[in-house]
Design an enzyme around this catalytic site. Structure first.
Site, PDB file in Angstrom:
ATOM      1  N   PRO A   1      28.645  11.461 -21.890  1.00  0.00           N
ATOM      2  CA  PRO A   1      27.538  10.866 -22.633  1.00  0.00           C
ATOM      3  C   PRO A   1      26.636  10.115 -21.675  1.00  0.00           C
ATOM      4  O   PRO A   1      27.104   9.338 -20.859  1.00  0.00           O
ATOM      5  CB  PRO A   1      28.227   9.892 -23.589  1.00  0.00           C
ATOM      6  CG  PRO A   1      29.670  10.187 -23.509  1.00  0.00           C
ATOM      7  CD  PRO A   1      29.904  10.766 -22.170  1.00  0.00           C
ATOM      8  N   GLU A   2      25.359  10.377 -21.759  1.00  0.00           N
ATOM      9  CA  GLU A   2      24.378   9.611 -20.996  1.00  0.00           C
ATOM     10  C   GLU A   2      23.718   8.628 -21.965  1.00  0.00           C
ATOM     11  O   GLU A   2      24.175   8.475 -23.097  1.00  0.00           O
ATOM     12  CB  GLU A   2      23.369  10.561 -20.341  1.00  0.00           C
ATOM     13  CG  GLU A   2      24.069  11.612 -19.471  1.00  0.00           C
ATOM     14  CD  GLU A   2      23.126  12.580 -18.778  1.00  0.00           C
ATOM     15  OE1 GLU A   2      22.042  12.139 -18.365  1.00  0.00           O
ATOM     16  OE2 GLU A   2      23.473  13.765 -18.657  1.00  0.00           O
TER      17      GLU A   2
END
Length: 271
Positions: A2-3
């Site tokens: 996840p960014e």
DNA sequence: CCGGACGCCTGTCGGC
DNA sequence: TGCCGACAGGCGTCCG
């Protein structure tokens, strides 16, 4: 994995269930995350009220009436809010049981994530203190990137993925923003003009905002708090598209390893 | 200070 | 079909 957009999507999704609730208990099925989940976490956190849920870079900060829970999703983590009696699946390592009949469930197959209880201002914590500016806030712009990059020779892609420079830009959005700004990912960061950094900063902001609007990017593990995927995958121009035609010029897209990470770009459009 | 490499984990996929 | 290596959205640490 996840960014920033995926973490922000998660934050927005779970906050309504958490803020104002009280933690009734914590179930730790497997404490072996990147940092071990503290053995005394359940007793420390039980009975605490949730005051707020903030994000700093890719960290989530769950503010309690005593201390803060610091969460990180690593490469494969996800958080869901479920009725507390739903049976856990594989890699569902931790549940925060809430007093409203639901639980916050952390799933993390690769266990690169983190769950820690910290005291004092979160911004002073060692994991947070060294972080650079938020890309969607005013302190981040082209002149900032320009001044931080002078006399450095690291590839610009590594430069913008360095959390000390700017937080939240991971491999997907680094590739995408460099494509949109037409900058070659391996160009030395110290040899890029102010003008081009203005464009890059704008594209980073734009791609992150757009991705948040789409609920993030789902490739493998990522699901939103409701179990649904994010739809930004449909907007990816280059990430994961080796040999497909460049959306601008039609040249087959290149894939190369830069700084041990897969990089996707158009060798004709990006310089 | 800087740049580059290395683990930490498990799951999946492609090639043979 | 089965095995094996490569690779995957992160990031702190270590080394030269």
């Amino acid at each position: 994995m996840p960014e920033l957009p995926e973490v922000e999507t998660t934050r927005r999704g779970i906050a309504p269930y958490l803020v104002g609730a009280r933690i009734a208990g914590v179930v730790v099925r497997d404490p072996r995350l990147r940092y071990p989940v503290p053995a005394d976490l359940p007793q420390v956190v039980a009975g605490r009220a949730v005051v707020d849920l903030r994000r700093r870079g890719k960290y989530l900060l769950l503010g309690l009436d005593d201390g803060t829970l610091l969460l990180h999703l690593g490469m494969s983590g996800s958080l869901r809010v479920l009725p507390a009696d739903v049976a856990p699946g594989p890699h569902d390592h931790v549940d925060l049981i809430l007093d409203n009949g639901r639980c916050l469930r952390l799933r993390d197959p690769r266990r690169f994530g983190a769950l820690l209880w910290i005291t004092g201002p979160a911004e002073d914590h060692p994991l947070i203190r060294h972080l650079g500016p938020e890309p969607l806030e005013d302190g981040f712009d082209g002149s900032y990137l320009y001044s931080r990059s002078r006399s450095r020779r690291v590839a610009v892609k590594n430069f913008i993925m360095d959390a000390r420079i700017v937080v939240g830009v991971g491999n997907i959005y680094a590739n995408e923003s460099l494509f949109l700004a037409r900058i070659h990912p391996s160009r030395a960061c110290g040899r890029i003009s102010l003008e081009r950094y203005r464009r890059l900063a704008d594209e980073i902001k734009g791609v992150l905002r757009h991705a948040i609007g789409q609920g993030g990017t789902s490739l493998r593990d990522f699901v939103r708090e409701d179990g649904n995927p994010g739809y930004f995958s449909l907007s990816l121009n280059v990430y994961g598209r080796a040999n497909e035609p460049c959306p601008i010029c039609g040249t087959p897209l290149s894939q190369r390893r830069i700084g041990q990470r897969s990089s996707f770009f158009c060798a004709r459009c990006q310089h």
